[in-house]
Structure formats: structure tokens, C-alpha cells
Write a protein that holds these residues in place. Structure first.
Motif, PDB file in Angstrom:
ATOM      1  N   ALA A  49      51.452  85.647  42.812  1.00 50.10           N
ATOM      2  CA  ALA A  49      50.696  85.211  41.631  1.00 50.10           C
ATOM      3  C   ALA A  49      51.343  83.980  41.004  1.00 50.10           C
ATOM      4  N   TYR A  50      52.678  83.960  40.958  1.00 49.70           N
ATOM      5  CA  TYR A  50      53.409  82.820  40.394  1.00 49.70           C
ATOM      6  C   TYR A  50      53.122  81.555  41.203  1.00 49.70           C
ATOM      7  N   SER A  51      53.092  81.678  42.525  1.00 52.46           N
ATOM      8  CA  SER A  51      52.853  80.496  43.372  1.00 52.46           C
ATOM      9  C   SER A  51      51.417  80.002  43.268  1.00 52.46           C
ATOM     10  N   LEU A  52      50.502  80.898  42.898  1.00 52.72           N
ATOM     11  CA  LEU A  52      49.092  80.503  42.765  1.00 52.72           C
ATOM     12  C   LEU A  52      48.712  80.139  41.339  1.00 52.72           C
ATOM     13  N   GLY A  53      49.690  80.166  40.416  1.00 50.66           N
ATOM     14  CA  GLY A  53      49.423  79.790  39.036  1.00 50.66           C
ATOM     15  C   GLY A  53      48.892  80.923  38.173  1.00 50.66           C
ATOM     16  N   GLY A  54      48.969  82.150  38.664  1.00 50.83           N
ATOM     17  CA  GLY A  54      48.502  83.300  37.902  1.00 50.83           C
ATOM     18  C   GLY A  54      49.594  83.897  37.035  1.00 50.83           C
ATOM     19  N   ASP A  55      49.324  85.082  36.503  1.00 50.17           N
ATOM     20  CA  ASP A  55      50.284  85.791  35.652  1.00 50.17           C
ATOM     21  C   ASP A  55      51.136  86.704  36.530  1.00 50.17           C
ATOM     22  N   PRO A  56      52.400  86.333  36.786  1.00 49.75           N
ATOM     23  CA  PRO A  56      53.218  87.133  37.700  1.00 49.75           C
ATOM     24  C   PRO A  56      53.566  88.517  37.160  1.00 49.75           C
ATOM     25  N   ARG A  57      53.777  88.645  35.843  1.00 50.39           N
ATOM     26  CA  ARG A  57      54.130  89.956  35.278  1.00 50.39           C
ATOM     27  C   ARG A  57      52.967  90.931  35.429  1.00 50.39           C
ATOM     28  N   ALA A  58      51.758  90.463  35.164  1.00 47.30           N
ATOM     29  CA  ALA A  58      50.595  91.334  35.310  1.00 47.30           C
ATOM     30  C   ALA A  58      50.415  91.760  36.769  1.00 47.30           C
ATOM     31  N   ALA A  59      50.659  90.835  37.686  1.00 50.10           N
ATOM     32  CA  ALA A  59      50.552  91.170  39.111  1.00 50.10           C
ATOM     33  C   ALA A  59      51.610  92.182  39.513  1.00 50.10           C
ATOM     34  N   ALA A  60      52.837  92.010  39.008  1.00 48.90           N
ATOM     35  CA  ALA A  60      53.925  92.945  39.327  1.00 48.90           C
ATOM     36  C   ALA A  60      53.642  94.322  38.746  1.00 48.90           C
ATOM     37  N   LEU A  77      61.293  78.077  40.092  1.00 50.17           N
ATOM     38  CA  LEU A  77      60.733  77.205  41.119  1.00 50.17           C
ATOM     39  C   LEU A  77      61.867  76.340  41.642  1.00 50.17           C
ATOM     40  N   SER A  78      62.052  76.355  42.955  1.00 56.61           N
ATOM     41  CA  SER A  78      63.085  75.525  43.576  1.00 56.61           C
ATOM     42  C   SER A  78      62.481  74.857  44.806  1.00 56.61           C
ATOM     43  N   ALA A  79      63.314  74.152  45.537  1.00 55.50           N
ATOM     44  CA  ALA A  79      62.846  73.491  46.756  1.00 55.50           C
ATOM     45  C   ALA A  79      62.430  74.520  47.807  1.00 55.50           C
ATOM     46  N   ASP A  80      63.020  75.719  47.739  1.00 56.72           N
ATOM     47  CA  ASP A  80      62.668  76.765  48.703  1.00 56.72           C
ATOM     48  C   ASP A  80      61.302  77.379  48.419  1.00 56.72           C
ATOM     49  N   GLY A  81      60.909  77.408  47.151  1.00 52.01           N
ATOM     50  CA  GLY A  81      59.626  77.990  46.799  1.00 52.01           C
ATOM     51  C   GLY A  81      59.663  78.657  45.443  1.00 52.01           C
ATOM     52  N   TYR A  82      58.696  79.501  45.218  1.00 52.04           N
ATOM     53  CA  TYR A  82      58.577  80.245  43.969  1.00 52.04           C
ATOM     54  C   TYR A  82      59.299  81.578  44.128  1.00 52.04           C
ATOM     55  N   THR A  83      60.374  81.765  43.380  1.00 51.56           N
ATOM     56  CA  THR A  83      61.145  82.997  43.453  1.00 51.56           C
ATOM     57  C   THR A  83      60.831  83.836  42.222  1.00 51.56           C
ATOM     58  N   TYR A  84      60.532  85.106  42.454  1.00 51.02           N
ATOM     59  CA  TYR A  84      60.221  86.011  41.352  1.00 51.02           C
ATOM     60  C   TYR A  84      61.034  87.285  41.525  1.00 51.02           C
ATOM     61  N   SER A  85      61.681  87.706  40.446  1.00 53.65           N
ATOM     62  CA  SER A  85      62.517  88.913  40.455  1.00 53.65           C
ATOM     63  C   SER A  85      61.915  89.969  39.543  1.00 53.65           C
ATOM     64  N   VAL A  86      61.994  91.217  39.987  1.00 50.33           N
ATOM     65  CA  VAL A  86      61.487  92.346  39.208  1.00 50.33           C
ATOM     66  C   VAL A  86      62.569  93.423  39.158  1.00 50.33           C
ATOM     67  N   THR A  87      62.762  94.001  37.979  1.00 50.35           N
ATOM     68  CA  THR A  87      63.674  95.124  37.793  1.00 50.35           C
ATOM     69  C   THR A  87      62.869  96.328  37.325  1.00 50.35           C
ATOM     70  N   VAL A  88      63.084  97.464  37.987  1.00 51.95           N
ATOM     71  CA  VAL A  88      62.372  98.703  37.658  1.00 51.95           C
ATOM     72  C   VAL A  88      63.398  99.819  37.497  1.00 51.95           C
ATOM     73  N   LYS A  89      63.265 100.598  36.430  1.00 52.76           N
ATOM     74  CA  LYS A  89      64.131 101.762  36.208  1.00 52.76           C
ATOM     75  C   LYS A  89      63.683 102.882  37.133  1.00 52.76           C
ATOM     76  N   VAL A  90      64.637 103.535  37.798  1.00 47.74           N
ATOM     77  CA  VAL A  90      64.329 104.618  38.730  1.00 47.74           C
ATOM     78  C   VAL A  90      63.891 105.851  37.932  1.00 47.74           C
ATOM     79  N   PRO A  91      62.672 106.363  38.188  1.00 48.86           N
ATOM     80  CA  PRO A  91      62.258 107.603  37.524  1.00 48.86           C
ATOM     81  C   PRO A  91      63.160 108.757  37.971  1.00 48.86           C
ATOM     82  N   THR A  92      63.397 109.702  37.080  1.00 48.41           N
ATOM     83  CA  THR A  92      64.302 110.796  37.402  1.00 48.41           C
ATOM     84  C   THR A  92      63.573 112.122  37.492  1.00 48.41           C
ATOM     85  N   VAL A  93      64.070 112.977  38.358  1.00 57.59           N
ATOM     86  CA  VAL A  93      63.548 114.330  38.497  1.00 57.59           C
ATOM     87  C   VAL A  93      64.134 115.197  37.388  1.00 57.59           C
TER      88      VAL A  93
END
Length: 111
Positions: A49-60, A77-93
């Protein structure tokens, strides 16, 4: 035979908590693995979504199952491309904090 009456019930009562604990630990490992895979998919969808100009958070967030939430995200955004990082908390049993998972994905810049 009379002296052993009730011995099986006592053995089951002693072993049952260990079996339940083992099942909960196995389930927690499964949930952690599921979180790793889901976080990678969310990062991939966010980078797309970030590379296409959309909302990356909504897509994630849309890529994650309902029980999981984006705890942190960001893109560059770098010469390599569009890098996007996501952090998710592990749900617990059980009510023990397991931690979180962070994954980054880079979509190439199309020239």
C-alpha cells in the motif's frame, strides 16, 4: 485388589494438571507462530500500500486477524524501495506478557 481401589483416580488427578499445562504451552507456541506469520503478511500488505500511495497502516490492520492489533508501524523510502515495519503484540492464552513481534518488508521501486 481391595488395597488398590482408587489408585487410578489418584494417578489421573496427579497427572491431569501436567497434561493441561502442556496443552496450554503448546497452544501458546501455536499462537506465537501464528502471530509471526500474520505480522509478516501485515508488513507485506502495508509495504504494498505504501508503494502504491495508499494508507499502509489501514492495509496492515486489514491483513491482521481480529484478535491482533498493530502496536507500532512505520515506513521509509530508500534506493532499495519502500520499507514498511509492523509490530504486533503476541496474544496470550494465559495472562502472561509474551512480548511482541516486529517484521519489515521492502517493496522495490518500479522504474
Amino acid at each position: 485388589m481391595r488395597d488398590e481401589r482408587g489408585a487410578a483416580a489418584l494417578e489421573v488427578a496427579g497427572v491431569a494438571p501436567l497434561v493441561i499445562l502442556g496443552a496450554l504451552v503448546a497452544l501458546q507456541f501455536g499462537v506465537a507462530g501464528w502471530t509471526i506469520v500474520s505480522t509478516h503478511e501485515a508488513a507485506r500488505d502495508g509495504a504494498r500500500a505504501y508503494s502504491l500511495g495508499g494508507d499502509p497502516r489501514a492495509a496492515a490492520e486489514g491483513a491482521l486477524p481480529g484478535i491482533m492489533q498493530v502496536a507500532g508501524d512505520g515506513g521509509t523510502l530508500s534506493a532499495d524501495g519502500y520499507t514498511y515495519s509492523v509490530t504486533v503484540k503476541v496474544p496470550t492464552v494465559v495472562k502472561i506478557d509474551i512480548g511482541s513481534v516486529t517484521r519489515s518488508v521492502t517493496m522495490p521501486v518500479i522504474k
